[in-house]
Design an enzyme around this catalytic site. Structure first.
Site, mmCIF file in Angstrom:
data_model
loop_
_atom_site.group_PDB
_atom_site.id
_atom_site.type_symbol
_atom_site.label_atom_id
_atom_site.label_comp_id
_atom_site.label_asym_id
_atom_site.label_seq_id
_atom_site.Cartn_x
_atom_site.Cartn_y
_atom_site.Cartn_z
ATOM 1 N N HIS A 152 41.585 35.107 45.463
ATOM 2 C CA HIS A 152 42.480 34.008 45.838
ATOM 3 C C HIS A 152 43.930 34.418 45.626
ATOM 4 O O HIS A 152 44.284 35.047 44.625
ATOM 5 C CB HIS A 152 42.113 32.689 45.152
ATOM 6 C CG HIS A 152 42.416 32.547 43.708
ATOM 7 N ND1 HIS A 152 43.649 32.155 43.239
ATOM 8 C CD2 HIS A 152 41.635 32.692 42.605
ATOM 9 C CE1 HIS A 152 43.606 32.062 41.913
ATOM 10 N NE2 HIS A 152 42.399 32.397 41.497
ATOM 11 N N ASP A 164 46.024 35.694 37.098
ATOM 12 C CA ASP A 164 45.242 34.723 37.888
ATOM 13 C C ASP A 164 46.025 34.265 39.108
ATOM 14 O O ASP A 164 46.734 33.287 39.054
ATOM 15 C CB ASP A 164 44.884 33.535 36.988
ATOM 16 C CG ASP A 164 44.041 32.493 37.704
ATOM 17 O OD1 ASP A 164 43.461 32.816 38.744
ATOM 18 O OD2 ASP A 164 43.986 31.342 37.210
ATOM 19 N N GLU A 198 42.570 27.870 46.221
ATOM 20 C CA GLU A 198 41.529 28.007 45.186
ATOM 21 C C GLU A 198 41.809 27.114 43.992
ATOM 22 O O GLU A 198 40.933 26.417 43.485
ATOM 23 C CB GLU A 198 41.431 29.471 44.721
ATOM 24 C CG GLU A 198 40.156 29.760 43.920
ATOM 25 C CD GLU A 198 40.278 29.589 42.410
ATOM 26 O OE1 GLU A 198 39.274 29.784 41.707
ATOM 27 O OE2 GLU A 198 41.386 29.251 41.911
ATOM 28 N N GLU A 199 43.070 27.140 43.554
ATOM 29 C CA GLU A 199 43.404 26.423 42.316
ATOM 30 C C GLU A 199 43.315 24.909 42.489
ATOM 31 O O GLU A 199 43.192 24.188 41.513
ATOM 32 C CB GLU A 199 44.805 26.826 41.828
ATOM 33 C CG GLU A 199 44.933 28.299 41.430
ATOM 34 C CD GLU A 199 44.215 28.644 40.131
ATOM 35 O OE1 GLU A 199 43.491 27.789 39.602
ATOM 36 O OE2 GLU A 199 44.363 29.783 39.669
ATOM 37 N N ASP A 227 38.557 37.683 40.749
ATOM 38 C CA ASP A 227 39.409 36.607 40.240
ATOM 39 C C ASP A 227 39.617 36.869 38.750
ATOM 40 O O ASP A 227 38.661 36.804 37.970
ATOM 41 C CB ASP A 227 38.713 35.253 40.478
ATOM 42 C CG ASP A 227 39.579 34.052 40.089
ATOM 43 O OD1 ASP A 227 40.725 34.257 39.640
ATOM 44 O OD2 ASP A 227 39.099 32.912 40.234
ATOM 45 N N HIS A 325 46.868 29.957 33.295
ATOM 46 C CA HIS A 325 47.440 28.750 33.921
ATOM 47 C C HIS A 325 48.757 28.317 33.263
ATOM 48 O O HIS A 325 49.088 27.138 33.273
ATOM 49 C CB HIS A 325 46.433 27.591 33.941
ATOM 50 C CG HIS A 325 45.382 27.776 34.996
ATOM 51 N ND1 HIS A 325 44.441 26.823 35.290
ATOM 52 C CD2 HIS A 325 45.139 28.807 35.842
ATOM 53 C CE1 HIS A 325 43.646 27.252 36.255
ATOM 54 N NE2 HIS A 325 44.050 28.470 36.605
ATOM 55 N N ASP A 344 38.840 50.553 40.567
ATOM 56 C CA ASP A 344 37.991 51.740 40.806
ATOM 57 C C ASP A 344 36.561 51.306 41.122
ATOM 58 O O ASP A 344 35.928 51.823 42.045
ATOM 59 C CB ASP A 344 37.938 52.621 39.550
ATOM 60 C CG ASP A 344 39.151 53.532 39.437
ATOM 61 O OD1 ASP A 344 39.914 53.632 40.408
ATOM 62 O OD2 ASP A 344 39.319 54.121 38.351
HETATM 63 N N1 DTR Z 1 38.633 30.363 39.062
HETATM 64 C C1 DTR Z 1 39.438 30.631 37.905
HETATM 65 C C2 DTR Z 1 38.848 30.376 36.601
HETATM 66 C C3 DTR Z 1 37.399 30.691 36.522
HETATM 67 C C4 DTR Z 1 36.440 29.862 36.115
HETATM 68 N N2 DTR Z 1 35.239 30.483 36.160
HETATM 69 C C5 DTR Z 1 35.393 31.710 36.616
HETATM 70 C C6 DTR Z 1 34.483 32.713 36.860
HETATM 71 C C7 DTR Z 1 34.950 33.907 37.335
HETATM 72 C C8 DTR Z 1 36.312 34.115 37.578
HETATM 73 C C9 DTR Z 1 37.238 33.120 37.336
HETATM 74 C C10 DTR Z 1 36.765 31.912 36.862
HETATM 75 C C11 DTR Z 1 40.820 30.113 38.136
HETATM 76 O O1 DTR Z 1 41.345 30.500 39.155
HETATM 77 O O2 DTR Z 1 41.402 29.368 37.348
HETATM 78 ZN ZN ZN Z 2 43.335 29.646 37.964
HETATM 79 ZN ZN ZN Z 3 41.692 32.375 39.556
#
Ligand code: DTR
Ligand code: ZN
Ligand code: ZN
Length: 360
Positions: A152, A164, A198-199, A227, A325, A344
């Site tokens: 994302h 993130d 995504e968020e 992610d 976050h 890698d």
């Molecule tokens: N999606 C993420 C946080 C998150 C929650 N569960 C997972 C599993 C694998 C990777 C990330 C995550 C976020 O963007 O906040």
């Molecule tokens: Zn996030």
């Molecule tokens: Zn994320």
């Protein structure tokens, strides 16, 4: 991401895998983690997919050698600049997102790809509708066997989102650029995808999967999710595709994807553990459509356990990513070494799945 009601999110953190608990199973030492395994997300229905057949492991050494800290850092710097120039974030529908997208597209075009934007709108912050888009770019391989690498591209509104998920974007983009530069064209089509929304609720990946006909969905051999792959107090984790650690019904082929990563890490001498498909990232739409899925993760707001610290190093009791976050999720919030290790592994899996078939 914002929680959606259908997607349960485990608050317990990832169980370390067996290798560093050879003497006693991890759940014997940590019964609260055993509870996480039994409480895993259970997907309904039965997978009707053929499995994935991986041939001899490809020699990915040369291509992996091209994936380096400098290239990855250049991507992260560009994403940091995109946030700095746009009020400090890269959230879906903002100038920071647009600037991030322009950078990704520019790099893809420079490498010879023809990226396209897939527009959609989603419900966003303070009930506003947000207009945004995914970016998708393809190699010239066989479309009837498509391997999607997805990350994302949006951040939360509170910060620049460099771990993130600038980290996942950097890994996918670097694999795309290096693959093209090498002149390697895997027999299967590789699709590089950068998701919006995504968020705010996994909207971009959901939009993409919703737009697939059944025939197109069947032509998706695998989805690999990236992610948060540079967490500063991180752990090397591979999604539990065979359900051996967290259970659940997963699309046939997901176990083979996990195996490709684990075999690579084991050959590279990198300790890796399993992580649950907890519904919290962009793989969920693919799982729901019975598309074999996998990927990598280095931890978010959970805390590193003592056994994890013993296995991976880092600080026990501290969060994997204490800036998760937050506005401090900046360039300094990424461990370049773990990010390179993950990139890698992604390159290796891309080559392996890029020449894989099905077992039907
Ligand atoms: N999606 C993420 C946080 C998150 C929650 N569960 C997972 C599993 C694998 C990777 C990330 C995550 C976020 O963007 O906040
Ligand atoms: Zn996030
Ligand atoms: Zn994320």
């Amino acid at each position: 991401m914002t929680r959606r009601p259908t997607h349960r999110r485990s608050t317990r953190r990832r169980a370390p895998a067996a290798p560093w608990h050879a003497a006693a199973p991890w759940h014997a030492a940590a019964p609260w983690l055993a509870a996480a395994a039994t409480a895993s997300l259970v997907l309904t229905g039965c997978s009707s997919r053929p499995g994935i057949e991986i041939g001899t492991a490809p020699d990915s050494a040369e291509l992996r050698a091209g994936v380096g800290e400098a290239g990855l850092r250049a991507h992260l710097e560009a994403l940091q600049e995109a946030a700095d120039a746009n009020g400090g974030n890269r959230a879906s529908g903002t100038g920071g997102y647009e600037a991030s997208a322009a950078y990704v597209e520019d790099r893809l075009r420079g490498a010879g790809y023809d990226p396209v934007r897939q527009g959609f709108s989603h419900e966003g912050r303070r009930d506003r509708d947000i207009e945004t888009f995914n970016i998708v770019a393809d190699t010239a391989g066989d479309a009837s066997r498509t391997v999607v690498l997805g990350a994302h591209l949006d951040s939360v509104a509170r910060g620049p989102g460099i771990n993130d998920n600038g980290s996942g974007v950097a890994a996918v983009l670097e694999v795309a650029v290096r693959l093209a530069a090498s002149g390697t064209v895997p027999p299967n089509r590789i699709r590089f995808a950068f998701w919006g929304g995504e968020e705010d609720g996994l909207y971009g990946s959901e939009h993409y999967v919703d737009g697939l006909s059944d025939e197109q969905a069947e032509q998706h051999l695998a989805y690999l999710n990236l992610d948060m792959v540079g967490s500063p107090n991180g752990v090397v984790l591979v999604y539990d595709g065979d359900g051996s650690d967290y259970g659940g019904r997963l699309p046939n082929g997901s176990g083979e994807i996990e195996r490709v990563f684990l075999d690579h890490f084991s050959a590279a001498g990198v300790l890796a553990g399993p992580t649950e498909f907890d519904g919290g990232s962009d793989y969920q739409a693919f799982l729901d459509r019975d598309i074999p899925s996998g990927g990598l993760f280095t931890g978010d707001e959970g805390s590193k356990s003592d056994p994890e610290a013993a296995a991976f190093g880092g600080t026990p009791g501290d969060k994997y990513d204490s800036c998760y976050h937050r506005s401090c999720d900046t360039l300094g919030n990424v461990d370049p070494e773990v990010l390179e290790t993950m990139a890698d592994a992604l390159m290796h899996a891309t080559l392996a799945l890029g020449e894989a078939g099905t077992d039907d």
